[in-house]
Motif scaffolding. Structure first.
Motif, mmCIF file in Angstrom:
data_model
loop_
_atom_site.group_PDB
_atom_site.id
_atom_site.type_symbol
_atom_site.label_atom_id
_atom_site.label_comp_id
_atom_site.label_asym_id
_atom_site.label_seq_id
_atom_site.Cartn_x
_atom_site.Cartn_y
_atom_site.Cartn_z
ATOM 1 N N ILE A 140 0.829 -1.204 0.000
ATOM 2 C CA ILE A 140 0.000 0.000 0.000
ATOM 3 C C ILE A 140 0.862 1.252 0.000
ATOM 4 O O ILE A 140 2.008 1.248 0.450
ATOM 5 C CB ILE A 140 -0.974 0.027 1.202
ATOM 6 C CG1 ILE A 140 -0.216 -0.149 2.533
ATOM 7 C CG2 ILE A 140 -2.052 -1.034 1.043
ATOM 8 C CD1 ILE A 140 -1.109 -0.040 3.766
ATOM 9 N N LYS A 141 0.289 2.318 -0.534
ATOM 10 C CA LYS A 141 0.948 3.616 -0.600
ATOM 11 C C LYS A 141 -0.048 4.708 -0.233
ATOM 12 O O LYS A 141 -1.257 4.556 -0.436
ATOM 13 C CB LYS A 141 1.480 3.883 -2.016
ATOM 14 C CG LYS A 141 2.731 3.084 -2.367
ATOM 15 C CD LYS A 141 3.939 3.619 -1.629
ATOM 16 C CE LYS A 141 5.214 2.926 -2.038
ATOM 17 N NZ LYS A 141 6.370 3.396 -1.235
ATOM 18 N N VAL A 142 0.472 5.815 0.264
ATOM 19 C CA VAL A 142 -0.394 6.942 0.594
ATOM 20 C C VAL A 142 -0.984 7.544 -0.681
ATOM 21 O O VAL A 142 -0.479 7.350 -1.786
ATOM 22 C CB VAL A 142 0.370 8.027 1.386
ATOM 23 C CG1 VAL A 142 0.776 7.519 2.748
ATOM 24 C CG2 VAL A 142 1.571 8.541 0.603
ATOM 25 N N SER A 143 -2.045 8.287 -0.501
ATOM 26 C CA SER A 143 -2.721 8.969 -1.598
ATOM 27 C C SER A 143 -1.786 9.985 -2.264
ATOM 28 O O SER A 143 -0.908 10.567 -1.618
ATOM 29 C CB SER A 143 -3.955 9.691 -1.046
ATOM 30 O OG SER A 143 -4.444 10.650 -1.952
ATOM 31 N N LEU A 191 -5.092 5.883 10.934
ATOM 32 C CA LEU A 191 -3.744 5.862 10.358
ATOM 33 C C LEU A 191 -3.611 4.768 9.299
ATOM 34 O O LEU A 191 -2.932 4.953 8.292
ATOM 35 C CB LEU A 191 -2.710 5.686 11.466
ATOM 36 C CG LEU A 191 -2.444 6.951 12.284
ATOM 37 C CD1 LEU A 191 -1.739 6.609 13.593
ATOM 38 C CD2 LEU A 191 -1.611 7.953 11.491
ATOM 39 N N ALA A 192 -4.266 3.635 9.510
ATOM 40 C CA ALA A 192 -4.248 2.573 8.502
ATOM 41 C C ALA A 192 -4.946 3.033 7.223
ATOM 42 O O ALA A 192 -4.486 2.743 6.105
ATOM 43 C CB ALA A 192 -4.916 1.313 9.052
ATOM 44 N N MET A 193 -6.046 3.747 7.373
ATOM 45 C CA MET A 193 -6.765 4.270 6.211
ATOM 46 C C MET A 193 -5.899 5.259 5.439
ATOM 47 O O MET A 193 -5.887 5.257 4.203
ATOM 48 C CB MET A 193 -8.058 4.938 6.669
ATOM 49 C CG MET A 193 -9.080 3.954 7.212
ATOM 50 S SD MET A 193 -10.359 4.733 8.225
ATOM 51 C CE MET A 193 -11.240 5.675 6.987
ATOM 52 N N LEU A 194 -5.161 6.085 6.158
ATOM 53 C CA LEU A 194 -4.245 7.025 5.494
ATOM 54 C C LEU A 194 -3.144 6.273 4.763
ATOM 55 O O LEU A 194 -2.820 6.581 3.609
ATOM 56 C CB LEU A 194 -3.656 7.989 6.522
ATOM 57 C CG LEU A 194 -2.728 9.055 5.933
ATOM 58 C CD1 LEU A 194 -2.926 10.384 6.626
ATOM 59 C CD2 LEU A 194 -1.261 8.666 6.011
ATOM 60 N N ALA A 195 -2.557 5.269 5.424
ATOM 61 C CA ALA A 195 -1.461 4.515 4.823
ATOM 62 C C ALA A 195 -1.888 3.821 3.530
ATOM 63 O O ALA A 195 -1.089 3.676 2.597
ATOM 64 C CB ALA A 195 -0.918 3.484 5.810
ATOM 65 N N SER A 196 -3.146 3.405 3.466
ATOM 66 C CA SER A 196 -3.622 2.698 2.281
ATOM 67 C C SER A 196 -4.204 3.626 1.227
ATOM 68 O O SER A 196 -4.752 3.162 0.224
ATOM 69 C CB SER A 196 -4.650 1.635 2.674
ATOM 70 O OG SER A 196 -5.727 2.207 3.363
ATOM 71 N N ILE A 216 1.807 4.716 12.983
ATOM 72 C CA ILE A 216 2.862 5.604 12.513
ATOM 73 C C ILE A 216 3.839 4.867 11.607
ATOM 74 O O ILE A 216 4.203 5.358 10.529
ATOM 75 C CB ILE A 216 3.574 6.280 13.698
ATOM 76 C CG1 ILE A 216 2.686 7.406 14.222
ATOM 77 C CG2 ILE A 216 4.944 6.823 13.299
ATOM 78 C CD1 ILE A 216 3.207 8.106 15.428
ATOM 79 N N ILE A 217 4.278 3.676 11.996
ATOM 80 C CA ILE A 217 5.210 2.963 11.115
ATOM 81 C C ILE A 217 4.503 2.514 9.831
ATOM 82 O O ILE A 217 5.097 2.512 8.753
ATOM 83 C CB ILE A 217 5.918 1.792 11.829
ATOM 84 C CG1 ILE A 217 7.037 1.242 10.933
ATOM 85 C CG2 ILE A 217 4.942 0.711 12.255
ATOM 86 C CD1 ILE A 217 7.960 0.265 11.604
ATOM 87 N N LEU A 218 3.209 2.205 9.918
ATOM 88 C CA LEU A 218 2.442 1.912 8.708
ATOM 89 C C LEU A 218 2.484 3.098 7.750
ATOM 90 O O LEU A 218 2.769 2.944 6.557
ATOM 91 C CB LEU A 218 0.981 1.632 9.070
ATOM 92 C CG LEU A 218 0.531 0.207 9.320
ATOM 93 C CD1 LEU A 218 -0.914 0.212 9.825
ATOM 94 C CD2 LEU A 218 0.655 -0.639 8.073
ATOM 95 N N ALA A 219 2.181 4.275 8.277
ATOM 96 C CA ALA A 219 2.154 5.473 7.442
ATOM 97 C C ALA A 219 3.539 5.799 6.884
ATOM 98 O O ALA A 219 3.686 6.129 5.703
ATOM 99 C CB ALA A 219 1.605 6.650 8.250
ATOM 100 N N GLN A 220 4.557 5.719 7.728
ATOM 101 C CA GLN A 220 5.920 6.001 7.267
ATOM 102 C C GLN A 220 6.330 5.075 6.125
ATOM 103 O O GLN A 220 6.864 5.508 5.104
ATOM 104 C CB GLN A 220 6.901 5.865 8.430
ATOM 105 C CG GLN A 220 6.808 6.973 9.457
ATOM 106 C CD GLN A 220 7.657 6.706 10.678
ATOM 107 O OE1 GLN A 220 7.868 5.549 11.078
ATOM 108 N NE2 GLN A 220 8.146 7.767 11.309
ATOM 109 N N GLU A 221 6.079 3.779 6.307
ATOM 110 C CA GLU A 221 6.473 2.800 5.294
ATOM 111 C C GLU A 221 5.624 2.896 4.027
ATOM 112 O O GLU A 221 6.036 2.436 2.961
ATOM 113 C CB GLU A 221 6.411 1.387 5.871
ATOM 114 C CG GLU A 221 7.478 1.103 6.921
ATOM 115 C CD GLU A 221 8.891 1.121 6.336
ATOM 116 O OE1 GLU A 221 9.077 0.625 5.202
ATOM 117 O OE2 GLU A 221 9.803 1.636 7.011
ATOM 118 N N ALA A 222 4.455 3.529 4.137
ATOM 119 C CA ALA A 222 3.605 3.744 2.967
ATOM 120 C C ALA A 222 3.939 5.051 2.248
ATOM 121 O O ALA A 222 3.306 5.377 1.249
ATOM 122 C CB ALA A 222 2.140 3.739 3.373
ATOM 123 N N GLY A 223 4.910 5.797 2.781
ATOM 124 C CA GLY A 223 5.358 7.010 2.119
ATOM 125 C C GLY A 223 4.875 8.314 2.712
ATOM 126 O O GLY A 223 5.086 9.384 2.131
#
Length: 262
Positions: A140-143, A191-196, A216-223
């Protein structure tokens, strides 16, 4: 790295999540109790935590842990599990299906692993340091949305009147300048919704570490870019959090300054 920790923590989250899902459909609102700060707590929070701790302690007996319901257990280790067995307790108690199980791992106070499991939708989000972020096995990646008018911004707040006042100010301002501004009641899921890539930004003040660590680590790793409201790099002592893709993060920080929250 951390393949074993990820595998075992996912097992723990799923087992706790299956317990919560079963109880969700049997829930009686008379079972609600309250803890300090008038926060809701149920025996389901504690039951899910017990399941998680039994699995983690069995497989990683030397690791320390910090959990929302039972507090900290220091085993003089560089590794610390951060656990929120039921993130979104109020949603759970009013029969709203948006709640989650959240587990993260710190190594020398740096996030190296995080996962969020949604019991009702059976969706698992996870990330390990420098290995990307995933939802049910798909990366997954951020929008990439860069226009506020097309952005969905979410927010949350910690306990106490000061944090609530900040949240009200956030909503009043951002509701008028973005496509939607929402508060969903589960920080880990937001945060999971943001990461995806489902939302564009997330803001919170006064959150506890177990509320945000996995996300936070989900979001960071998603960009995503992650900072406090003043623009300083986030760390485990930060009192506020701003997360978003780089363009929307910059726009949010500018707006936070306008309303004197940064």
């Amino acid at each position: 790295m951390y393949e074993l920790e990820l595998k075992i923590s996912q097992q723990a989250a799923r087992k706790a999540g299956h317990f919560l899902k079963k109880e969700f459909f049997l829930w009686d609102s008379k079972k609600i109790n309250y803890k300090k700060g008038n926060e809701r707590v149920t025996w389901c929070d504690k039951g899910a935590e017990k399941i998680i701790l039994q699995i983690l302690n069995k497989n990683f007996p030397s690791y320390s842990r910090l959990s929302e319901e039972s507090g900290s257990k220091d085993r003089d280790s560089d590794y610390i599990w951060i656990i929120d067995p039921l993130d979104g307790t109020t949603n759970f108690t009013v029969h709203h299906p948006l709640f989650s199980v959240s587990i993260a791992l710190l190594y020398k106070n740096n996030l190296v692993l995080g996962l969020t499991y949604s019991p009702i939708t059976d969706e698992m989000y996870w990330a390990t340091k420098n290995q990307g972020a995933y939802k049910d096995g798909q990366k997954i990646k951020v929008s990439n949305v860069s226009d506020f008018k097309k952005s969905v911004v979410t927010y949350c707040h910690g306990s106490g009147p000061n944090n609530r006042k900040k949240a009200h100010k956030l909503y009043e301002h951002f509701h008028n300048i973005c496509h939607h501004c929402r508060h969903f009641g589960s920080t880990s899921m937001e945060l999971a919704m943001l990461a995806s890539g489902d939302t564009e930004a997330f803001m919170v003040s006064g959150a506890r570490l177990w509320d945000v660590a996995a996300g936070i680590i989900l979001a960071q790793e998603a960009g995503a870019k992650v900072s406090d409201w003043q623009g300083q790099k986030w760390n485990i002592e930060s009192k506020s959090i701003l997360v978003g893709n780089k363009k929307i993060h910059a726009l949010c920080q500018k707006e936070l300054k306008k309303i004197k929250l940064a």
